[in-house]
Write a protein that holds these residues in place. Structure first.
Motif, PDB file in Angstrom:
ATOM      1  N   UNK A  70      27.563  26.723 109.106  1.00 40.92           N
ATOM      2  CA  UNK A  70      26.948  27.059 110.529  1.00 40.92           C
ATOM      3  C   UNK A  70      26.696  25.534 110.501  1.00 40.92           C
ATOM      4  N   UNK A  71      25.435  25.902 110.175  1.00 34.95           N
ATOM      5  CA  UNK A  71      24.662  24.437 110.337  1.00 34.95           C
ATOM      6  C   UNK A  71      25.147  23.125 110.426  1.00 34.95           C
ATOM      7  N   UNK A  72      25.681  23.318 109.348  1.00 34.44           N
ATOM      8  CA  UNK A  72      26.555  22.016 109.036  1.00 34.44           C
ATOM      9  C   UNK A  72      27.402  21.535 110.661  1.00 34.44           C
ATOM     10  N   UNK A  73      28.144  22.643 110.516  1.00 35.53           N
ATOM     11  CA  UNK A  73      29.209  22.673 112.300  1.00 35.53           C
ATOM     12  C   UNK A  73      28.523  21.395 113.433  1.00 35.53           C
ATOM     13  N   UNK A  74      26.984  22.607 113.383  1.00 37.27           N
ATOM     14  CA  UNK A  74      26.425  22.254 113.985  1.00 37.27           C
ATOM     15  C   UNK A  74      25.988  21.401 113.920  1.00 37.27           C
ATOM     16  N   UNK A  75      25.529  20.270 113.490  1.00 40.12           N
ATOM     17  CA  UNK A  75      25.184  18.638 113.129  1.00 40.12           C
ATOM     18  C   UNK A  75      26.052  18.066 113.717  1.00 40.12           C
ATOM     19  N   UNK A  76      27.401  18.206 113.515  1.00 39.10           N
ATOM     20  CA  UNK A  76      28.253  17.493 113.601  1.00 39.10           C
ATOM     21  C   UNK A  76      28.699  17.337 114.845  1.00 39.10           C
ATOM     22  N   UNK A  77      28.945  18.438 115.207  1.00 38.36           N
ATOM     23  CA  UNK A  77      29.087  19.038 116.325  1.00 38.36           C
ATOM     24  C   UNK A  77      28.278  18.109 117.830  1.00 38.36           C
ATOM     25  N   UNK A  78      26.811  17.784 117.439  1.00 36.86           N
ATOM     26  CA  UNK A  78      25.992  17.586 117.672  1.00 36.86           C
ATOM     27  C   UNK A  78      25.881  16.040 117.442  1.00 36.86           C
ATOM     28  N   UNK A  79      26.374  15.661 116.809  1.00 40.18           N
ATOM     29  CA  UNK A  79      26.369  13.654 116.396  1.00 40.18           C
ATOM     30  C   UNK A  79      27.887  14.420 117.512  1.00 40.18           C
ATOM     31  N   UNK A  80      28.551  14.628 117.166  1.00 42.87           N
ATOM     32  CA  UNK A  80      30.379  14.053 118.267  1.00 42.87           C
ATOM     33  C   UNK A  80      28.789  14.139 120.163  1.00 42.87           C
ATOM     34  N   UNK A  81      28.543  15.557 120.007  1.00 41.38           N
ATOM     35  CA  UNK A  81      28.185  15.480 121.889  1.00 41.38           C
ATOM     36  C   UNK A  81      27.421  14.018 121.730  1.00 41.38           C
ATOM     37  N   UNK A  82      26.918  13.926 120.848  1.00 38.54           N
ATOM     38  CA  UNK A  82      25.844  12.293 121.438  1.00 38.54           C
ATOM     39  C   UNK A  82      26.213  10.774 121.692  1.00 38.54           C
ATOM     40  N   UNK A  83      27.970  10.911 121.157  1.00 39.84           N
ATOM     41  CA  UNK A  83      28.922   9.737 121.884  1.00 39.84           C
ATOM     42  C   UNK A  83      29.025  10.751 123.022  1.00 39.84           C
ATOM     43  N   UNK A  84      28.974  11.939 123.630  1.00 36.94           N
ATOM     44  CA  UNK A  84      29.005  11.682 125.023  1.00 36.94           C
ATOM     45  C   UNK A  84      31.143  11.908 125.076  1.00 36.94           C
ATOM     46  N   UNK A  85      31.684  12.425 124.474  1.00 38.33           N
ATOM     47  CA  UNK A  85      33.125  11.824 124.524  1.00 38.33           C
ATOM     48  C   UNK A  85      33.669  13.426 124.204  1.00 38.33           C
ATOM     49  N   UNK A  86      34.559  14.228 124.448  1.00 40.86           N
ATOM     50  CA  UNK A  86      35.214  15.095 124.258  1.00 40.86           C
ATOM     51  C   UNK A  86      36.111  14.677 122.491  1.00 40.86           C
ATOM     52  N   UNK A  87      36.694  15.361 121.490  1.00 42.12           N
ATOM     53  CA  UNK A  87      37.702  15.275 121.377  1.00 42.12           C
ATOM     54  C   UNK A  87      38.172  15.999 120.129  1.00 42.12           C
ATOM     55  N   UNK A  88      39.100  15.887 119.682  1.00 40.20           N
ATOM     56  CA  UNK A  88      39.584  16.692 119.097  1.00 40.20           C
ATOM     57  C   UNK A  88      39.207  17.027 117.444  1.00 40.20           C
ATOM     58  N   UNK A  89      38.432  16.094 117.108  1.00 42.80           N
ATOM     59  CA  UNK A  89      37.805  16.536 115.748  1.00 42.80           C
ATOM     60  C   UNK A  89      36.846  17.439 116.722  1.00 42.80           C
ATOM     61  N   UNK A  90      36.211  17.486 117.694  1.00 44.80           N
ATOM     62  CA  UNK A  90      35.030  18.355 118.106  1.00 44.80           C
ATOM     63  C   UNK A  90      36.144  19.353 118.116  1.00 44.80           C
TER      64      UNK A  90
END
Ligand SMILES: Nc1ncnc2c1ncn2[C@@H]1O[C@H](COP(=O)(O)OP(=O)(O)OP(=O)(O)O)[C@@H](O)[C@H]1O
Length: 543
Positions: free
Chosen positions: A38-58
């Protein structure tokens, strides 16, 4: 026998469920790891969100986090099932342990104990049942959560390792310092709880006496005294729990301050990004929740250990051993010899039976007399093999009791004790106590004991339910049930303690005639001072 500590008792029980506990802990380990997704996923999700793009990885990450949460939940369900099985098994084990042991406890162990009161301790089985899931699940999941959380935090910064080590050491100190005193206060509290339950049972047992002397408030005052003792000891125990809780609040503040300050500084110094900071915060919250759980489980730890101590008091009591291998014949005649027989109760210094000698030939009709307190009942219990001699020898058909298979003695024995021995069950059950005898034979015996009128007066016959102690049954019938129980299997040795005192005089004569009739091959020993018995006896033993 060395007395086990409550912790040793807990281990002994847990050892019985080794495979199940291994499963629970494996699941706890997996849950601990999966929960970190959960925390690791959220960390990664925040990082992705900061890129401003919605992707398959997200989307993939969100799915992984959700799968992780679901998997942890399913494993918890499996843990609950295993623990439930263990709980049911503990209940059944404890029920049989008590049912098996209570009748077999050595009389010496009960010299200063009230046997029915010991059964109250069975209720602590439920404390163990209820406490065990917390001990097994909460304790394991929380411990692994803390360990994995700290490992994960240490990846972010070395300072978090220091924080983790401090937390671990502080918890260890807390348990070490307060654990023993907590257990002591818990056992003391439990002692008064049992005292009170016993006293309430006594009030129930002799309720009429207390009802008639209500003005004196004696029973209330005594209840009050025990309740005060209970509350005082409960207060001491609660203070220990409170101290533990207060220490926990201190840790919580310290840990929260540590992570906020250290985490904040790391972010300011750009040694940590926002995603990592949020993840670390979530891990810390998980750790704090786990510590909180550990502290709340601690109350259960005390309760469970105390329950082991209470139940252990009964299960530690020595049982009568079956002694030797020599058997006596079922329904065969019995002769008895006593040589220098000596016995004293553990609460007395002086022997009750002192160097006593006697010989009782087969088919004797012995009357045992003596003044009150001379030891007649004690001697009867020695003859029945219920209590063992301190010195001297007792033998039946020339087999010393030490070499005698007690089971074979009990199969060939009929006993009528002075105390009420009626239990809740049918009339048939009360007479046969598990023996296999046809109703026809039983009815014949009841005719001999002049119980027909009683049987006719109730529509249920042998299926009539008797209350505990035969509260609604006439005393004369109770005594006849005792008699029927003692002779229904045609024993070789019949031991009786004032067996006819409640039976009307006109019936006594015929029952005495029946019991002393030469047609019966039993050897009969009866405690009495009645002339009718003496007139039909072949031997009188005076103590
Ligand atoms: N379980 C026990 N623990 C300690 N002392 C006991 C126990 N049972 C009996 N006694 C004591 O042993 C003595 C003999 O008791 P016992 O009942 O054998 O005598 P008795 O001759 O049958 O008395 P009674 O005729 O009054 O029934 C008494 O002083 C009694 O208080």
């Amino acid at each position: 026998m060395t007395k086990l500590t409550p912790i040793q008792r807990l281990w002994r029980l847990l050892k019985l469920y080794k495979p199940e506990i291994r499963q629970i802990y494996t699941y706890a380990l997996v849950i601990g790891i999966v929960n970190l997704s959960l925390p690791l996923g959220i960390q990664a999700i925040i990082n992705y969100l900061q890129t401003g793009e919605l992707s398959i990885s997200w989307i993939l990450l969100v799915t992984i986090v959700l799968v992780g949460i679901t998997a942890a939940g399913l494993l918890q369900v499996l843990q609950l099932r295993i623990v439930e099985n263990i709980q049911q098994d503990i209940f059944a084990r404890s029920a049989f342990e008590f049912a098996f042991r209570l009748p077999q406890i050595k009389p010496r162990e009960l010299d200063s104990q009230h046997a029915p009161e010991l059964a109250n301790r069975f209720f602590d089985t439920m404390t163990i049942q209820k406490g065990l899931p917390k001990l097994l699940i909460d304790l394991s999941v929380s411990s692994f959560q803390i360990i994995f959380g700290i490992i994960l935090l240490s990846v972010y910064s070395i300072y978090f390792i220091a924080l983790g080590l401090f937390l671990g050491f502080a918890l260890f100190l807390l348990v070490k310092i307060t654990g023993r005193i907590g257990l002591e206060t818990s056992i003391k509290e439990s002692k008064y709880k049992y005292n009170l339950a016993h006293w309430l049972e006594e009030i129930g047992r002799v309720r009429r006496t207390f009802h008639l002397s209500q003005n004196q408030s004696f029973h209330l005052n005594k209840s009050d005294d025990i309740t005060v003792d209970y509350i005082t000891s409960r207060e001491s125990h609660f203070r220990v729990l409170l101290d533990q809780f207060k220490s926990f609040i201190g840790f919580k503040v310290f840990i929260a301050a540590g992570i906020l300050v250290v985490g904040g500084l790391l972010v300011f110094n750009q040694q940590m990004n926002i995603g990592q900071f949020v993840a670390a915060e979530i891990v810390i919250i998980l750790i704090i929740n786990s510590v909180e759980k550990l502290v709340s489980v601690w109350d259960n730890v005390y309760d469970v250990l105390t329950a082991f101590e209470k139940i252990g008091f009964v299960t530690d009591m020595e049982l009568q051993d079956s002694a030797g291998k020599s058997k006596i014949n079922k329904n065969g005649p019995c002769s008895i010899k006593l040589k220098n027989a000596t016995f004293h109760y553990s609460t007395d210094n002086e022997p009750i039976i002192d160097n006593f000698n006697s010989e009782i030939p087969i088919q004797s009709r012995v009357v045992l007399t003596g003044k009150t307190g001379s030891g007649k009942s004690t001697l009867l219990q020695i003859l029945a093999g219920i209590i063992n001699l301190d010195k001297g020898e007792i033998s039946i058909n020339d087999i010393p009791y030490d070499h005698l298979d007690r089971k074979s003695l009990h199969q060939n024995l009929g006993v009528v004790l002075a105390s009420n021995q009626i239990f809740e069950g049918t009339l048939r059950e009360n007479i046969l106590v598990g023996r296999q005898i046809s109703d026809e034979k039983l009815m014949g015996l009841m005719t001999k004991l002049e119980m027909n009128d009683f049987l006719k007066s109730n529509s249920k016959g042998l299926d009539l339910i008797l209350d505990s102690g035969g509260r609604r049954t006439p005393r004369c019938i109770i005594q006849k049930i005792h008699l029927a129980r003692a002779i229904c299997h045609n024993p070789g040795l019949l031991l009786m303690e004032d067996p006819l005192v409640n039976i009307p005089k006109e019936e006594r004569k015929s029952i005495i005639k029946f019991l002393t009739d030469k047609a019966h091959q039993w050897t009969l020993v009866v405690i009495t001072d009645e002339d009718d018995w003496i007139a039909n006896s072949t031997q009188i033993i005076k103590l």
